[in-house]
Design a protein around this motif. Structure first.
Motif, PDB file in Angstrom:
ATOM      1  N   ILE A 293      53.558 -64.153 -62.305  1.00 12.27           N
ATOM      2  CA  ILE A 293      53.155 -63.094 -63.232  1.00 12.27           C
ATOM      3  C   ILE A 293      53.978 -61.831 -62.997  1.00 12.27           C
ATOM      4  CG2 ILE A 293      51.238 -61.641 -63.993  1.00 12.27           C
ATOM      5  CD1 ILE A 293      51.116 -64.628 -64.809  1.00 12.27           C
ATOM      6  N   GLU A 294      54.343 -61.573 -61.740  1.00  7.62           N
ATOM      7  CA  GLU A 294      55.172 -60.408 -61.424  1.00  7.62           C
ATOM      8  C   GLU A 294      56.539 -60.491 -62.092  1.00  7.62           C
ATOM      9  OE1 GLU A 294      54.991 -57.446 -59.568  1.00  7.62           O
ATOM     10  OE2 GLU A 294      52.845 -57.793 -59.870  1.00  7.62           O
ATOM     11  N   LEU A 295      57.008 -61.687 -62.376  1.00  9.47           N
ATOM     12  CA  LEU A 295      58.325 -61.858 -63.011  1.00  9.47           C
ATOM     13  C   LEU A 295      58.298 -61.505 -64.501  1.00  9.47           C
ATOM     14  CD1 LEU A 295      59.348 -65.316 -61.449  1.00  9.47           C
ATOM     15  CD2 LEU A 295      59.992 -63.034 -60.654  1.00  9.47           C
ATOM     16  N   LEU A 296      57.104 -61.472 -65.073  1.00 12.39           N
ATOM     17  CA  LEU A 296      56.970 -61.263 -66.512  1.00 12.39           C
ATOM     18  C   LEU A 296      56.886 -59.784 -66.865  1.00 12.39           C
ATOM     19  CD1 LEU A 296      54.278 -64.020 -67.242  1.00 12.39           C
ATOM     20  CD2 LEU A 296      56.777 -64.250 -67.296  1.00 12.39           C
ATOM     21  N   LYS A 297      57.370 -59.477 -68.062  1.00  9.40           N
ATOM     22  CA  LYS A 297      57.266 -58.125 -68.602  1.00  9.40           C
ATOM     23  C   LYS A 297      56.516 -58.195 -69.928  1.00  9.40           C
ATOM     24  CE  LYS A 297      61.673 -57.534 -69.000  1.00  9.40           C
ATOM     25  NZ  LYS A 297      62.044 -58.925 -68.650  1.00  9.40           N
ATOM     26  N   PRO A 298      55.883 -57.097 -70.334  1.00 12.60           N
ATOM     27  CA  PRO A 298      55.223 -57.093 -71.647  1.00 12.60           C
ATOM     28  C   PRO A 298      56.204 -57.506 -72.738  1.00 12.60           C
ATOM     29  CG  PRO A 298      54.603 -55.140 -70.401  1.00 12.60           C
ATOM     30  CD  PRO A 298      55.676 -55.823 -69.604  1.00 12.60           C
ATOM     31  N   GLY A 299      55.769 -58.396 -73.605  1.00 11.32           N
ATOM     32  CA  GLY A 299      56.633 -58.886 -74.675  1.00 11.32           C
ATOM     33  C   GLY A 299      57.310 -60.207 -74.367  1.00 11.32           C
ATOM     34  N   ASP A 300      57.321 -60.607 -73.106  1.00 11.78           N
ATOM     35  CA  ASP A 300      57.904 -61.901 -72.748  1.00 11.78           C
ATOM     36  C   ASP A 300      57.060 -63.037 -73.332  1.00 11.78           C
ATOM     37  OD1 ASP A 300      59.894 -60.633 -71.395  1.00 11.78           O
ATOM     38  OD2 ASP A 300      59.187 -61.145 -69.386  1.00 11.78           O
ATOM     39  N   VAL A 301      57.657 -64.217 -73.400  1.00  7.90           N
ATOM     40  CA  VAL A 301      56.967 -65.395 -73.919  1.00  7.90           C
ATOM     41  C   VAL A 301      56.787 -66.395 -72.783  1.00  7.90           C
ATOM     42  CG1 VAL A 301      56.987 -67.260 -75.609  1.00  7.90           C
ATOM     43  CG2 VAL A 301      57.989 -65.041 -76.193  1.00  7.90           C
ATOM     44  N   LEU A 302      55.551 -66.879 -72.604  1.00  4.81           N
ATOM     45  CA  LEU A 302      55.253 -67.850 -71.556  1.00  4.81           C
ATOM     46  C   LEU A 302      54.717 -69.129 -72.183  1.00  4.81           C
ATOM     47  CD1 LEU A 302      54.842 -68.566 -68.509  1.00  4.81           C
ATOM     48  CD2 LEU A 302      52.494 -67.749 -68.798  1.00  4.81           C
ATOM     49  N   ALA A 313      48.199 -68.453 -67.589  1.00  2.67           N
ATOM     50  CA  ALA A 313      48.154 -68.009 -68.976  1.00  2.67           C
ATOM     51  C   ALA A 313      47.369 -66.720 -69.172  1.00  2.67           C
ATOM     52  CB  ALA A 313      47.554 -69.125 -69.845  1.00  2.67           C
ATOM     53  N   ILE A 314      46.185 -66.629 -68.574  1.00 12.08           N
ATOM     54  CA  ILE A 314      45.325 -65.466 -68.828  1.00 12.08           C
ATOM     55  C   ILE A 314      45.907 -64.177 -68.250  1.00 12.08           C
ATOM     56  CG2 ILE A 314      43.052 -64.487 -68.334  1.00 12.08           C
ATOM     57  CD1 ILE A 314      41.914 -67.321 -68.737  1.00 12.08           C
ATOM     58  N   PRO A 315      46.356 -64.154 -66.985  1.00 15.20           N
ATOM     59  CA  PRO A 315      46.972 -62.902 -66.499  1.00 15.20           C
ATOM     60  C   PRO A 315      48.250 -62.539 -67.250  1.00 15.20           C
ATOM     61  CG  PRO A 315      47.142 -64.644 -64.845  1.00 15.20           C
ATOM     62  CD  PRO A 315      46.213 -65.145 -65.895  1.00 15.20           C
ATOM     63  N   ALA A 316      48.982 -63.540 -67.755  1.00 16.88           N
ATOM     64  CA  ALA A 316      50.174 -63.237 -68.559  1.00 16.88           C
ATOM     65  C   ALA A 316      49.774 -62.562 -69.860  1.00 16.88           C
ATOM     66  CB  ALA A 316      50.956 -64.517 -68.829  1.00 16.88           C
ATOM     67  N   ALA A 317      48.705 -63.058 -70.483  1.00 16.51           N
ATOM     68  CA  ALA A 317      48.218 -62.433 -71.714  1.00 16.51           C
ATOM     69  C   ALA A 317      47.710 -61.028 -71.440  1.00 16.51           C
ATOM     70  CB  ALA A 317      47.118 -63.295 -72.327  1.00 16.51           C
ATOM     71  N   LYS A 318      47.063 -60.836 -70.287  1.00 22.46           N
ATOM     72  CA  LYS A 318      46.611 -59.501 -69.899  1.00 22.46           C
ATOM     73  C   LYS A 318      47.789 -58.544 -69.760  1.00 22.46           C
ATOM     74  CE  LYS A 318      42.037 -59.675 -68.972  1.00 22.46           C
ATOM     75  NZ  LYS A 318      41.032 -58.663 -69.420  1.00 22.46           N
ATOM     76  N   LYS A 319      48.944 -59.106 -69.438  1.00 22.03           N
ATOM     77  CA  LYS A 319      50.148 -58.302 -69.272  1.00 22.03           C
ATOM     78  C   LYS A 319      50.887 -58.118 -70.590  1.00 22.03           C
ATOM     79  CE  LYS A 319      53.605 -57.734 -65.633  1.00 22.03           C
ATOM     80  NZ  LYS A 319      54.267 -58.347 -64.455  1.00 22.03           N
ATOM     81  N   LYS A 320      50.242 -58.510 -71.681  1.00 26.37           N
ATOM     82  CA  LYS A 320      50.761 -58.353 -73.045  1.00 26.37           C
ATOM     83  C   LYS A 320      51.974 -59.233 -73.303  1.00 26.37           C
ATOM     84  CE  LYS A 320      48.907 -53.679 -73.539  1.00 26.37           C
ATOM     85  NZ  LYS A 320      49.184 -52.253 -73.864  1.00 26.37           N
ATOM     86  N   CYS A 321      51.943 -60.423 -72.722  1.00 24.87           N
ATOM     87  CA  CYS A 321      52.948 -61.430 -73.046  1.00 24.87           C
ATOM     88  C   CYS A 321      52.410 -62.313 -74.167  1.00 24.87           C
ATOM     89  CB  CYS A 321      53.264 -62.286 -71.822  1.00 24.87           C
ATOM     90  SG  CYS A 321      54.028 -61.391 -70.456  1.00 24.87           S
ATOM     91  N   SER A 322      53.317 -62.973 -74.867  1.00 27.47           N
ATOM     92  CA  SER A 322      52.942 -63.980 -75.858  1.00 27.47           C
ATOM     93  C   SER A 322      52.821 -65.305 -75.126  1.00 27.47           C
ATOM     94  CB  SER A 322      54.004 -64.058 -76.957  1.00 27.47           C
ATOM     95  OG  SER A 322      53.669 -65.065 -77.896  1.00 27.47           O
ATOM     96  N   VAL A 323      51.642 -65.946 -75.195  1.00 31.45           N
ATOM     97  CA  VAL A 323      51.362 -67.102 -74.342  1.00 31.45           C
ATOM     98  C   VAL A 323      51.004 -68.329 -75.169  1.00 31.45           C
ATOM     99  CG1 VAL A 323      49.924 -68.006 -72.472  1.00 31.45           C
ATOM    100  CG2 VAL A 323      50.554 -65.574 -72.510  1.00 31.45           C
ATOM    101  N   PHE A 324      51.602 -69.461 -74.781  1.00 29.95           N
ATOM    102  CA  PHE A 324      51.267 -70.773 -75.334  1.00 29.95           C
ATOM    103  C   PHE A 324      50.788 -71.629 -74.156  1.00 29.95           C
ATOM    104  CE2 PHE A 324      54.141 -68.797 -78.187  1.00 29.95           C
ATOM    105  CZ  PHE A 324      53.917 -69.305 -79.452  1.00 29.95           C
ATOM    106  N   ALA A 325      49.503 -72.022 -74.165  1.00 26.45           N
ATOM    107  CA  ALA A 325      48.920 -72.720 -73.021  1.00 26.45           C
ATOM    108  C   ALA A 325      48.424 -74.094 -73.438  1.00 26.45           C
ATOM    109  CB  ALA A 325      47.769 -71.905 -72.430  1.00 26.45           C
ATOM    110  N   ASN A 326      48.738 -75.096 -72.621  1.00 28.40           N
ATOM    111  CA  ASN A 326      48.382 -76.474 -72.941  1.00 28.40           C
ATOM    112  C   ASN A 326      47.813 -77.194 -71.718  1.00 28.40           C
ATOM    113  OD1 ASN A 326      48.671 -79.139 -74.497  1.00 28.40           O
ATOM    114  ND2 ASN A 326      49.896 -79.521 -72.648  1.00 28.40           N
ATOM    115  N   ASP A 327      46.847 -78.100 -71.943  1.00 25.45           N
ATOM    116  CA  ASP A 327      46.414 -79.016 -70.894  1.00 25.45           C
ATOM    117  C   ASP A 327      45.850 -80.275 -71.531  1.00 25.45           C
ATOM    118  OD1 ASP A 327      45.989 -78.588 -67.691  1.00 25.45           O
ATOM    119  OD2 ASP A 327      44.678 -80.146 -68.515  1.00 25.45           O
ATOM    120  N   LEU A 328      46.178 -81.411 -70.942  1.00 30.35           N
ATOM    121  CA  LEU A 328      45.748 -82.699 -71.470  1.00 30.35           C
ATOM    122  C   LEU A 328      44.270 -82.963 -71.213  1.00 30.35           C
ATOM    123  CD1 LEU A 328      46.420 -85.496 -72.673  1.00 30.35           C
ATOM    124  CD2 LEU A 328      47.100 -86.220 -70.370  1.00 30.35           C
ATOM    125  N   ASN A 329      43.750 -82.473 -70.096  1.00 24.45           N
ATOM    126  CA  ASN A 329      42.364 -82.718 -69.715  1.00 24.45           C
ATOM    127  C   ASN A 329      41.412 -81.991 -70.671  1.00 24.45           C
ATOM    128  OD1 ASN A 329      39.864 -82.952 -68.500  1.00 24.45           O
ATOM    129  ND2 ASN A 329      40.517 -82.217 -66.492  1.00 24.45           N
TER     130      ASN A 329
END
Length: 503
Positions: A293-302, A313-329
């Protein structure tokens, strides 16, 4: 082998070796720990025993016996081999040094002698004097008292300031189950010479243990002791198989306490709720989650390919990144949705319940195509793909071969992959890099970095390899030196249009 040792030292650098420190002065010489170990050995020799006088309180200037020091931290020997917890069986009486003090100066004195008083769980440092209601007895740590049963010079100077008699006396103290620490109890119960498990991973109200085979006969006792000695823990569980199924969860057995697996925990100031028996969660990855998360900046895409319940995903979104999160389970996906709402980022994360490969070939490919078509030299945001499935993630890297159409002229803003993998190799960094290169069919030499996440087991490391996907891998057709000087793509003719020279 040398490289493995270096990696192991690095991985353990935050774990300091615990040692008992014996404070000494010119007139305060404590027994060395090695001597105490010898005494522990000789106490098992027939004929070596300790006699405790039955007086409640008495004054004795003679030398303090070593055995009393050892017994202070040892429950009653009859608990050895116990498999069903009997708390009353741990009761025993030991001899400790005490100091008689007038009750009006107790509080001030305790502050000055805080490093000398006896510190035990649930044990009062000050007790009533049975012979003098105007005085109190201060319990002292035998390890901090000299062989001559006297205080050191600095402590005696403090007592002089308060006009307190420096005479140290002996007191018969009754210790119970409540006064012993977890490790002390388990060391007394398990067979001598066997490893003692007192550590565990805490997930909300749940203590998660990984017991070894020799500890299994004592598993229910161990689980109950963990609950007793750790406020807030009401359930203890033991993992009974490895994580080898599709959904990355594992079977577990409730050792003691309530069988409630729905828990709440906080990591890096964010709250997560989930059913621990149906999803994957590892509190030991907290630092790694924070590092990414420290590597990300606001506006980045994860793009989080194996998102679980959302720790990336959630802390990245809190940092104002655009997030696409997936899980099979399906259970992880269910709790991912729940945690997004819980942390008020529901509208900032696009969530998917797909196979990781399908997620990459579908939503990720579509979004990358769009993002890279908009990239300019002035654009500051970066693209990150996190693949935290250490048992298999590296095998997904072949997806990126000729992943996108187009002819990129700059690689500065190409997506960065953070891929996790286990390694049992002597040089885990080299091993992970070589396996990644095999799936990508290109060299990453000088174009990647490897990070030791944690030591999973003896000779098994969890690694993270990070790299920008090389242009020659990512694109079906890459630009040449000549093409890099032609007009921007928006002004060039489409491939199916005739060029002026052909007309």
């Amino acid at each position: 082998m040398g490289m493995r040792i270096l990696w192991r030292l690095y991985g353990y650098s935050a774990r300091l070796l615990k040692t008992k420190l014996f404070r000494t002065t010119a007139s305060n010489t404590s027994f060395p720990e090695v001597w105490l170990l010898l005494v522990q050995y000789f106490e098992r020799v027939p004929g070596f025993f300790w006699v405790v006088q039955r007086n409640s309180f008495f004054t004795m200037p003679e030398i303090l016996e070593n055995k009393a020091d050892i017994e202070l931290y040892t429950p009653h020997p009859e608990v050895r081999g116990m498999t069903t917890l009997d708390r009353a069986a741990f009761k025993r009486t030991i001899v400790v040094p005490v100091l008689k003090v007038k009750k009006e100066v107790i509080n001030k004195l305790l502050k000055s002698l805080k490093h000398t008083t006896l510190q035990r769980p649930g044990l009062k440092r000050v007790i009533d004097d049975p012979k003098d209601e105007d005085s109190r007895l201060v319990l002292l740590d035998p390890h901090k008292i000299s062989a001559e049963y006297s205080l050191g010079e600095s402590e005696q100077e403090i007592l002089k300031q308060f006009s307190i008699d420096p005479q140290v006396s002996k007191y018969n103290l009754e210790l119970t189950y409540d006064h012993f620490k977890t490790e002390e109890i388990l060391r007394a119960v398990l067979p001598e010479g066997q490893d003692v498990t007192s550590g565990f991973t805490r997930i909300g109200h749940i203590a998660h243990l990984n017991l070894r085979d020799h500890q299994l006969p004592y598993k229910h006792l161990i689980g109950q002791v963990i609950i007793d000695k750790n406020p807030g823990i009401t359930c203890s569980v033991n993992k009974i198989n490895i994580i080898d199924n599709t959904y990355r969860n594992f079977q577990m057995e409730v050792l003691a306490g309530e069988a409630n697996m729905i828990t709440k925990t906080r990591e890096n100031y964010i709250t997560y709720e989930f059913d621990f028996s149906k999803v994957y969660w590892n509190s030991r990855l907290s630092t790694e989650h924070g590092r990414i998360i420290e590597l990300l900046k606001p506006g980045d895409v994860l793009f989080d390919v194996f998102a679980g319940v959302g720790p990336f995903a959630i802390p990245a979104a809190k940092k104002k990144c655009s997030v696409f999160a997936n899980d099979l389970n399906p259970e992880s996906y269910k709790w991912l949705l729940h945690n997004c709402k819980l942390n008020k980022v529901d509208k900032k994360i696009k969530k998917f319940n797909m196979d990781g490969r399908d997620f990459l070939l579908g939503p990720v490919k579509e979004e990358l195509t769009k993002e890279l078509s908009l990239l300019t030299k002035e654009r500051k945001n970066t693209l990150h793909i996190v693949m935290n499935l250490p048992a298999l993630a590296i095998e997904f890297l072949d997806v990126f071969k000729h992943f996108l159409d187009g002819k990129p002229c700059s690689t500065d803003l190409l997506p960065t992959v953070h891929c996790y993998s286990f390694s049992k190799h002597d040089n885990p960094a080299k091993d992970v890099q070589e396996r990644a290169e095999a799936f990508l069919e290109t060299s990453l030499e000088g174009r990647c970095s490897t990070h030791l996440v944690r030591n999973v087991a003896p000779n098994k490391e969890m690694m993270c390899i990070s790299f920008r996907i090389p242009a020659e891998v990512l694109f079906k057709k890459q630009c040449t030196q000549e093409e890099s000087s032609v007009e921007p793509a928006s002004k060039r003719l489409r491939p199916n249009e005739d060029s002026p020279e052909e007309k």
